[in-house]
Design a protein around this motif. Structure first.
Motif, PDB file in Angstrom:
ATOM      1  N   ARG A  11       0.698  -1.400  -0.322  1.00  0.00           N
ATOM      2  CA  ARG A  11      -0.313   0.471   0.154  1.00  0.00           C
ATOM      3  C   ARG A  11       1.118   1.624  -0.644  1.00  0.00           C
ATOM      4  O   ARG A  11       0.110   2.366  -0.800  1.00  0.00           O
ATOM      5  CB  ARG A  11      -0.949  -0.197   0.986  1.00  0.00           C
ATOM      6  N   THR A  12       1.998   1.257   0.588  1.00  0.00           N
ATOM      7  CA  THR A  12       3.426   2.607   0.808  1.00  0.00           C
ATOM      8  C   THR A  12       4.123   2.773  -1.010  1.00  0.00           C
ATOM      9  O   THR A  12       4.367   3.189  -0.948  1.00  0.00           O
ATOM     10  CB  THR A  12       3.529   2.324   2.058  1.00  0.00           C
ATOM     11  N   LEU A  13       3.653   1.424  -1.901  1.00  0.00           N
ATOM     12  CA  LEU A  13       3.962   2.069  -2.930  1.00  0.00           C
ATOM     13  C   LEU A  13       4.104   3.251  -4.062  1.00  0.00           C
ATOM     14  O   LEU A  13       2.345   2.505  -4.464  1.00  0.00           O
ATOM     15  CB  LEU A  13       4.190  -0.005  -3.869  1.00  0.00           C
ATOM     16  N   ASP A  14       4.019   3.494  -4.724  1.00  0.00           N
ATOM     17  CA  ASP A  14       3.793   4.370  -5.525  1.00  0.00           C
ATOM     18  C   ASP A  14       3.746   3.873  -7.110  1.00  0.00           C
ATOM     19  O   ASP A  14       4.599   1.979  -7.615  1.00  0.00           O
ATOM     20  CB  ASP A  14       4.303   5.784  -5.729  1.00  0.00           C
ATOM     21  N   LYS A  15       3.410   4.165  -8.046  1.00  0.00           N
ATOM     22  CA  LYS A  15       2.917   3.388  -9.197  1.00  0.00           C
ATOM     23  C   LYS A  15       4.466   3.133 -10.117  1.00  0.00           C
ATOM     24  O   LYS A  15       4.293   2.027 -10.709  1.00  0.00           O
ATOM     25  CB  LYS A  15       2.466   4.363 -10.599  1.00  0.00           C
ATOM     26  N   LYS A  16       5.907   3.914  -9.680  1.00  0.00           N
ATOM     27  CA  LYS A  16       6.705   4.116 -10.799  1.00  0.00           C
ATOM     28  C   LYS A  16       7.821   2.466 -10.188  1.00  0.00           C
ATOM     29  O   LYS A  16       7.784   1.837 -10.053  1.00  0.00           O
ATOM     30  CB  LYS A  16       8.434   4.894 -10.166  1.00  0.00           C
ATOM     31  N   GLU A  17       7.437   3.053  -7.875  1.00  0.00           N
ATOM     32  CA  GLU A  17       8.058   1.532  -7.195  1.00  0.00           C
ATOM     33  C   GLU A  17       7.042   0.228  -7.323  1.00  0.00           C
ATOM     34  O   GLU A  17       8.079  -1.001  -7.549  1.00  0.00           O
ATOM     35  CB  GLU A  17       7.573   1.704  -6.147  1.00  0.00           C
ATOM     36  N   ASN A  47      -8.316  -1.712  -7.586  1.00  0.00           N
ATOM     37  CA  ASN A  47      -7.765  -0.899  -5.837  1.00  0.00           C
ATOM     38  C   ASN A  47      -8.686  -2.525  -5.019  1.00  0.00           C
ATOM     39  O   ASN A  47      -8.743  -1.670  -4.058  1.00  0.00           O
ATOM     40  CB  ASN A  47      -9.379   0.029  -6.043  1.00  0.00           C
ATOM     41  N   ASN A 303       5.220  13.775   2.660  1.00  0.00           N
ATOM     42  CA  ASN A 303       4.297  12.812   1.446  1.00  0.00           C
ATOM     43  C   ASN A 303       3.335  13.598   1.590  1.00  0.00           C
ATOM     44  O   ASN A 303       2.284  12.783   1.049  1.00  0.00           O
ATOM     45  CB  ASN A 303       4.363  11.547   2.547  1.00  0.00           C
TER      46      ASN A 303
END
Length: 470
Positions: A11-17, A47, A303
């Motif tokens: 849940r903490t990851l962004d799209k790039k990650e 989601n 953040n």
């Protein structure tokens, strides 16, 4: 799975990650299991990470093992393997962010494998990256030591008769120690003020003595900033240390990482607040300037979120200087950075407080009446401002009713000791003011002494002003 470590991490990851972690898990070098890849694909699609129904083990199992009977042990195993792959990725991803350290470790590998040309190429590349680093904080000093120490290990393996760089190794080691000791000491001092800890700051006096005998060390911002910060926090009567700290902040804001410069700003603001608390009013302007400067550069965002405490304190500083235009613009323009659950209440409360400070009591009372705060101290602050407006407008029936409701509220709610005593004192002295005979000088003088001697009493100034008007 909704409470699993795996889901919390994803849940903490962004799209790039997420894109990068998919590549990582798909690589045979990191994972050989198809079901691990399929579980990752299932979890990050759409989601699902925020849909509890999709996170049920049985549903996820059916997606990655279609037609197979649910097996909890097998499901736990695939979750375990994916978690391990994700953790390995996070370690690697964090490691490669520090290019200097990566080059130094590559150089070490080449040195250990006796590949001198490749060693020199890697160490030179590390030095080049180090020279071009945007930051000059403690991490920069630590990387300088790593490079110098790796260079020494290489030179020492060649011959005892060649010149070594031991002086550079020693100097960089000393700088790291001084920078980290001062930085940690500032953090300890700040924490002691709120937590009443008693930290032992070993070797700190020796560091301070050395710096004060070798002032050229202060050319390093990672040392100078925390030296002036520590001296300002511990010798608050000497404003020179604060001014030097402020100069470092203005001059070197861009050479500290975002999370570190934010702490440095707050350290300077804490000094200002301490001076304000002992009655040095000009430091409202100092604090306000620091807030404005930091807000313009988005330094206080973490953040993408602005702490509600920073939001509040910046507004209070602006109100104390009666910069109502800036305050109103800030209330609206920066509410978007507050956590959503606090946004509406904080906007309403501070708009009301702004109108109160502008003496526009009608608007202030209307906004306070419309609000329903879930924050206990915010509620008490709102009631206190209503109390003051009713008193100044001679609305005694409304005031008597409010005083009674405040007393009931304090009895009903679990208010911390200091705050409970403070608001009880405000209620007590407001009632006494209502009973004062305007021409009885002895009675007024006795009340003045009580107001002066009673603690805690945050509204002392206002209460004394009302007494003088009687």
């Amino acid at each position: 799975m909704e409470k699993s470590h795996l889901v919390h991490i994803l849940r903490t990851l962004d799209k790039k990650e997420i894109r990068e972690i998919k590549k990582w898990v798909a690589s045979p070098a990191h994972n050989l299991r198809q079901d691990v890849m399929e579980l990752l694909e299932y979890l990050v699609a759409g989601n699902r990470l925020h849909d509890d129904a999709s996170l049920e083990k049985e549903k996820a199992f059916g997606a990655i093992y279609p037609g197979k009977t649910f097996n909890d042990a097998e499901m736990r195993q695939v979750i375990h393997f994916l978690l391990k792959a994700v953790e390995d990725f996070l370690v690697y991803y964090e490691f490669i962010k520090d290019e200097v350290k990566s080059k130094a470790i590559l150089a070490r590998v080449y040195r250990q494998r006796q590949l001198p040309k490749l060693f020199q190429k890697a160490i030179d590349a590390g030095k080049e990256v180090q020279r071009n680093q945007p930051y000059r904080n403690h991490q920069f000093l630590e990387n300088e030591f790593i490079i110098q120490f790796e260079q020494y290990n290489y030179l020492s393996g060649l011959s005892r008769t060649v010149p070594y760089n031991l002086q550079e190794v020693s100097d960089s080691s000393d700088l790291i120690f001084m920078a980290n000791k001062l930085r940690l000491s500032c953090l300890m001092i700040a924490h002691q003020a709120v937590f009443k800890s008693d930290y032992k700051m070993t070797f700190l006096n020796e560091v301070l003595t050395y710096i004060e005998s070798n002032l050229e060390i202060l050319k390093y911002p990672a040392v100078a900033t925390y030296y002036y910060g520590y001296k300002a926090l511990t010798d608050q009567d000497d404003v020179g240390f604060y001014q030097n700290l402020k100069e470092q902040i203005v001059k070197f804001t861009d050479i500290f990482p975002h999370e570190e410069i934010r702490v440095i700003y707050l350290m300077a603001i804490n000094y200002c607040i301490n001076r304000i608390n002992v009655g040095v009013a000009p430091f409202w302007k100092e604090a306000f300037d620091l807030y404005k400067y930091g807000i313009e550069r988005k330094i206080f965002l973490e953040n993408g979120v602005l702490s509600r405490f920073t939001y509040s304190n910046a507004i209070i500083a602006g109100l104390n200087l009666q910069d109502f235009g800036w305050v109103e613009n800030f209330i609206h323009s920066h509410s978007q950075y507050l956590e959503e659950r606090h946004r509406e209440n904080f906007v309403q409360f501070y708009l009301a407080r702004m109108h109160y400070e502008k003496k526009d009591y009608e608007k202030a009372m209307k906004l306070f009446a419309q609000s329903d705060y879930d924050d206990l101290l915010m509620t008490l602050n709102a009631k206190t401002m209503l109390l003051k407006m009713y008193f100044e407008l001679d609305e005694y029936n409304a005031l008597e009713s409010l005083l009674g409701s405040m007393r009931t509220y304090l009895q009903r709610k679990k208010v911390m000791g200091y705050h409970k005593d403070n608001y009880k004192n405000i209620i007590h002295f407001t009632k006494k003011l209502l009973k004062v005979t305007p021409y009885d000088k002895a009675q007024k003088e006795k009340l003045r002494r009580e107001l002066t001697d009673t603690n805690p009493l945050t509204e002392r100034k206002w209460l004394l002003e009302q007494l003088d008007r009687l």
